[in-house]
Design a protein around this motif. Structure first.
Motif, PDB file in Angstrom:
ATOM      1  N   GLY A   2       0.854  -1.237  -0.075  1.00 30.08           N
ATOM      2  CA  GLY A   2      -0.043   0.268   0.127  1.00 30.08           C
ATOM      3  C   GLY A   2       0.823   1.407  -0.069  1.00 30.08           C
ATOM      4  N   TRP A   3       0.142   2.334   0.435  1.00 23.66           N
ATOM      5  CA  TRP A   3       0.842   3.891   0.440  1.00 23.66           C
ATOM      6  C   TRP A   3       0.738   4.360   1.623  1.00 23.66           C
ATOM      7  CZ3 TRP A   3      -3.319   2.226  -2.923  1.00 23.66           C
ATOM      8  CH2 TRP A   3      -3.020   1.787  -4.244  1.00 23.66           C
ATOM      9  N   GLN A   4       1.696   5.263   2.044  1.00 22.86           N
ATOM     10  CA  GLN A   4       1.948   6.115   2.897  1.00 22.86           C
ATOM     11  C   GLN A   4       1.836   7.620   2.259  1.00 22.86           C
ATOM     12  OE1 GLN A   4       3.564   6.378   7.137  1.00 22.86           O
ATOM     13  NE2 GLN A   4       5.380   6.683   5.929  1.00 22.86           N
ATOM     14  N   VAL A   5       0.652   8.461   2.531  1.00 20.96           N
ATOM     15  CA  VAL A   5       0.893   9.649   1.619  1.00 20.96           C
ATOM     16  C   VAL A   5       0.913  10.867   2.551  1.00 20.96           C
ATOM     17  CG1 VAL A   5      -0.591   8.740  -0.091  1.00 20.96           C
ATOM     18  CG2 VAL A   5      -2.032   9.373   1.821  1.00 20.96           C
ATOM     19  N   PHE A   6       1.390  12.097   1.852  1.00 19.56           N
ATOM     20  CA  PHE A   6       1.633  13.125   2.803  1.00 19.56           C
ATOM     21  C   PHE A   6       1.103  14.550   1.853  1.00 19.56           C
ATOM     22  CE2 PHE A   6       4.741  10.120   3.715  1.00 19.56           C
ATOM     23  CZ  PHE A   6       5.192  10.281   5.102  1.00 19.56           C
ATOM     24  N   LYS A   7       0.590  15.170   2.783  1.00 21.48           N
ATOM     25  CA  LYS A   7       0.122  16.460   2.335  1.00 21.48           C
ATOM     26  C   LYS A   7       1.035  17.560   2.029  1.00 21.48           C
ATOM     27  CE  LYS A   7      -4.798  16.531   4.039  1.00 21.48           C
ATOM     28  NZ  LYS A   7      -4.816  15.673   4.843  1.00 21.48           N
ATOM     29  N   GLN A  23       4.739   7.335  -0.374  1.00 21.38           N
ATOM     30  CA  GLN A  23       5.817   6.055  -0.265  1.00 21.38           C
ATOM     31  C   GLN A  23       5.069   5.104  -0.340  1.00 21.38           C
ATOM     32  OE1 GLN A  23       6.746   7.345   3.659  1.00 21.38           O
ATOM     33  NE2 GLN A  23       8.789   8.516   3.033  1.00 21.38           N
ATOM     34  N   ALA A  24       5.360   3.848  -1.150  1.00 15.81           N
ATOM     35  CA  ALA A  24       4.891   2.695  -1.616  1.00 15.81           C
ATOM     36  C   ALA A  24       5.770   1.532  -1.049  1.00 15.81           C
ATOM     37  CB  ALA A  24       4.702   2.463  -3.096  1.00 15.81           C
ATOM     38  N   PHE A  25       5.064   0.646  -0.500  1.00 13.26           N
ATOM     39  CA  PHE A  25       5.904  -0.464   0.338  1.00 13.26           C
ATOM     40  C   PHE A  25       5.125  -1.595   0.708  1.00 13.26           C
ATOM     41  CE2 PHE A  25       5.202   2.416   3.625  1.00 13.26           C
ATOM     42  CZ  PHE A  25       4.730   1.824   4.749  1.00 13.26           C
ATOM     43  N   THR A  26       5.780  -2.832   0.862  1.00 10.91           N
ATOM     44  CA  THR A  26       4.929  -4.101   1.202  1.00 10.91           C
ATOM     45  C   THR A  26       5.311  -4.223   2.604  1.00 10.91           C
ATOM     46  OG1 THR A  26       4.851  -4.869  -1.039  1.00 10.91           O
ATOM     47  CG2 THR A  26       4.540  -6.410   0.921  1.00 10.91           C
ATOM     48  N   THR A  27       4.434  -4.425   3.536  1.00 10.48           N
ATOM     49  CA  THR A  27       4.682  -4.662   4.979  1.00 10.48           C
ATOM     50  C   THR A  27       3.898  -5.975   5.571  1.00 10.48           C
ATOM     51  OG1 THR A  27       5.403  -3.662   7.220  1.00 10.48           O
ATOM     52  CG2 THR A  27       3.482  -3.384   6.201  1.00 10.48           C
ATOM     53  N   ILE A  57      -3.612   2.158   3.156  1.00 10.49           N
ATOM     54  CA  ILE A  57      -3.433   3.488   3.036  1.00 10.49           C
ATOM     55  C   ILE A  57      -3.321   3.933   4.255  1.00 10.49           C
ATOM     56  CG2 ILE A  57      -4.385   5.826   1.907  1.00 10.49           C
ATOM     57  CD1 ILE A  57      -6.274   3.826   0.240  1.00 10.49           C
ATOM     58  N   ARG A  58      -2.198   4.964   4.529  1.00  7.66           N
ATOM     59  CA  ARG A  58      -2.004   5.536   5.562  1.00  7.66           C
ATOM     60  C   ARG A  58      -1.472   7.101   5.379  1.00  7.66           C
ATOM     61  NH1 ARG A  58       2.641   6.578   9.266  1.00  7.66           N
ATOM     62  NH2 ARG A  58       2.007   6.098  11.359  1.00  7.66           N
ATOM     63  N   ASP A  59      -2.131   8.025   6.018  1.00  6.46           N
ATOM     64  CA  ASP A  59      -1.768   9.218   6.005  1.00  6.46           C
ATOM     65  C   ASP A  59      -0.417   9.729   6.877  1.00  6.46           C
ATOM     66  OD1 ASP A  59      -1.586  12.403   6.588  1.00  6.46           O
ATOM     67  OD2 ASP A  59      -3.598  12.341   5.362  1.00  6.46           O
ATOM     68  N   GLY A  60       0.358  10.398   6.215  1.00 11.00           N
ATOM     69  CA  GLY A  60       1.599  10.483   6.812  1.00 11.00           C
ATOM     70  C   GLY A  60       1.739  11.017   8.328  1.00 11.00           C
ATOM     71  N   TYR A  98      -6.463  -0.237   7.019  1.00 16.04           N
ATOM     72  CA  TYR A  98      -5.422  -1.553   7.115  1.00 16.04           C
ATOM     73  C   TYR A  98      -6.126  -2.775   6.760  1.00 16.04           C
ATOM     74  CZ  TYR A  98      -2.001   1.591   9.328  1.00 16.04           C
ATOM     75  OH  TYR A  98      -1.034   2.384   9.788  1.00 16.04           O
ATOM     76  N   PRO A  99      -6.300  -3.167   5.563  1.00 19.10           N
ATOM     77  CA  PRO A  99      -6.836  -4.482   5.171  1.00 19.10           C
ATOM     78  C   PRO A  99      -6.569  -5.617   5.911  1.00 19.10           C
ATOM     79  CG  PRO A  99      -5.761  -3.588   3.359  1.00 19.10           C
ATOM     80  CD  PRO A  99      -5.424  -2.883   4.522  1.00 19.10           C
ATOM     81  N   GLY A 100      -7.342  -6.389   6.547  1.00 20.75           N
ATOM     82  CA  GLY A 100      -6.938  -7.643   7.302  1.00 20.75           C
ATOM     83  C   GLY A 100      -7.385  -8.997   6.360  1.00 20.75           C
ATOM     84  N   ILE A 101      -7.493 -10.158   7.107  1.00 19.75           N
ATOM     85  CA  ILE A 101      -7.893 -11.271   6.386  1.00 19.75           C
ATOM     86  C   ILE A 101      -9.438 -11.257   6.167  1.00 19.75           C
ATOM     87  CG2 ILE A 101      -8.027 -13.888   6.466  1.00 19.75           C
ATOM     88  CD1 ILE A 101      -5.190 -13.516   7.972  1.00 19.75           C
ATOM     89  N   HIS A 102     -10.150 -10.716   7.111  1.00 20.44           N
ATOM     90  CA  HIS A 102     -11.625 -10.721   7.202  1.00 20.44           C
ATOM     91  C   HIS A 102     -12.325  -9.308   7.348  1.00 20.44           C
ATOM     92  CE1 HIS A 102     -11.647 -14.988   7.546  1.00 20.44           C
ATOM     93  NE2 HIS A 102     -10.766 -14.909   8.757  1.00 20.44           N
ATOM     94  N   ARG A 103     -11.477  -8.527   8.057  1.00 20.79           N
ATOM     95  CA  ARG A 103     -12.029  -7.177   7.947  1.00 20.79           C
ATOM     96  C   ARG A 103     -11.106  -6.050   7.817  1.00 20.79           C
ATOM     97  NH1 ARG A 103     -16.547  -6.874  11.990  1.00 20.79           N
ATOM     98  NH2 ARG A 103     -17.854  -8.538  11.135  1.00 20.79           N
ATOM     99  N   VAL A 104     -11.694  -4.773   7.554  1.00 24.25           N
ATOM    100  CA  VAL A 104     -10.528  -3.818   7.296  1.00 24.25           C
ATOM    101  C   VAL A 104     -10.896  -2.911   8.695  1.00 24.25           C
ATOM    102  CG1 VAL A 104     -10.191  -1.713   5.762  1.00 24.25           C
ATOM    103  CG2 VAL A 104     -11.217  -3.838   4.708  1.00 24.25           C
TER     104      VAL A 104
END
Length: 341
Positions: free
Chosen positions: A94-99, A134-138, A215-218, A225-231
């Motif tokens: 996903g993405w961490q985004v900044f204004k 910023q894009a990354f996999t965690t 998707i995370r605001d900076g 944050y999407p999980g296996i069953h719920r977001v």
């Protein structure tokens, strides 16, 4: 001497993972986990469980990075194993985004997560209010399954689980040789730590299976944050607020903020509200202490005060706490053999 008796106080992610590391490094000891709450009623059950570190001003950056790397490596191995589904551990991109672009374009953890890079202009078009990203996999732990998986492993290794409210560490001195304090926000009362304070966090859990990317605001306040069953949608950060009751106004505000990042969430179903108190202090308390009363000594190891970043470093701090427990047991054995002489 007989097998050392060790008690871990607290059954959140810090307590259970510390107990697991103690079993791995001190297999000869007798271990009990004591807590007035077990999953699904711990603070950890409310956490989103995303591995994105929060900077902790009172802890040296090299230590934070080491703890994060050890945690990431450990969970990555689980995510690649047959136990991933039961443990609730999975990779998420996903993405961490900044204004406004951050002062540090490369956070200290950028080379630990996978594929860290600046977002492209095409990607940024998805977030018209943000200039940089910023894009990354965690990794993400779905918390209740992960805690239950840890409990199951501990029980299989012979660890006792005991529902018990501990009012003071000293009350355990007649039963245990070493006590490990992983009480989280409970340490405020348990050991009278005035440096520890709650940061109230409220999150929503929604059914939105089409949302696959985090998707995370900076600023760290708004996240999806999407999980296996719920977001999990968040959140709030309310310093010194002890209130565990859901706030309908905050819930509405969280949903609005998250919908501004991901408009499709307006179609999300089954909204559930959860509240937890993050155990915050200037730095994680990870140290040995000797309590003494009337010539009697109790060896204590503290591991608490992780604030909002507990999941990101839980395995790393647990390994260090287990190492300190090993030192305590060695000291006990040394004094026992000296007494025989």
């Amino acid at each position: 001497m007989a097998a050392a008796k060790v008690a871990v106080v607290g059954a959140g992610v810090i307590g259970l993972s510390t107990a697991q590391c103690i079993m791995e490094t001190c297999p000869g000891c007798s271990l009990t986990v004591l807590s007035d709450q077990f999953s699904p009623n711990t603070t950890s059950d409310v956490a989103a469980g995303m591995l994105i570190p929060h900077t902790c001003p009172g802890t040296p950056p090299h230590l934070q990075k080491q703890w994060f790397r050890e945690t990431f490596t450990y969970l990555f191995a689980i995510s690649s194993s047959a136990e991933a589904s039961e443990a609730g551990v999975h990779l998420v991109s996903g993405w961490q985004v900044f204004k406004n672009p951050p002062k540090e374009e490369l956070p200290f953890w950028s080379d630990v997560v996978l594929g860290f890079r600046p977002m492209s202009q095409a990607e940024l078009q998805k977030f018209p209010q943000h200039q940089f990203g910023q894009a990354f996999t965690t990794l993400k732990c779905d918390c209740p399954p992960y805690l239950l998986w840890l409990e199951k492993r501990l029980k299989a290794a012979g660890v006792q689980m005991q529902t018990r409210k501990v009012a003071a560490l000293w009350e355990l001195s007649s039963e245990y040789n070493v006590v490990v304090n992983c009480a989280g926000i409970g340490a405020h009362q348990l050991v009278g730590d005035e440096k520890l304070f709650p940061i109230r966090g409220q999150v929503l859990q929604v059914d939105a299976p089409w949302v696959k990317n985090f998707i995370r605001d900076g600023d760290g306040l708004t996240y999806i944050y999407p999980g296996i069953h719920r977001v999990t949608l968040g959140g709030t950060r309310e310093k010194d607020n002890w209130n565990l009751s859901p706030d309908p106004g905050a819930a509405k505000d969280i949903l609005e903020r998250c919908c501004s990042l991901e408009p499709s969430l307006r179609g999300a179903q089954e909204i559930k509200v959860k509240v937890g108190l993050r155990p915050a202090r200037q730095g994680v308390r990870l140290q040995r202490e000797v309590l003494s009363q009337g010539g009697v000594k109790l060896l204590v190891v503290h591991n608490y005060g992780h604030g909002a970043g507990g999941f990101s470093v839980h395995r790393g701090t647990a390994k260090e706490a287990a190492r300190l427990v090993g030192e305590c047991i060695a000291a006990l054995q040394d004094s026992s053999s000296r007494a025989k002489l």
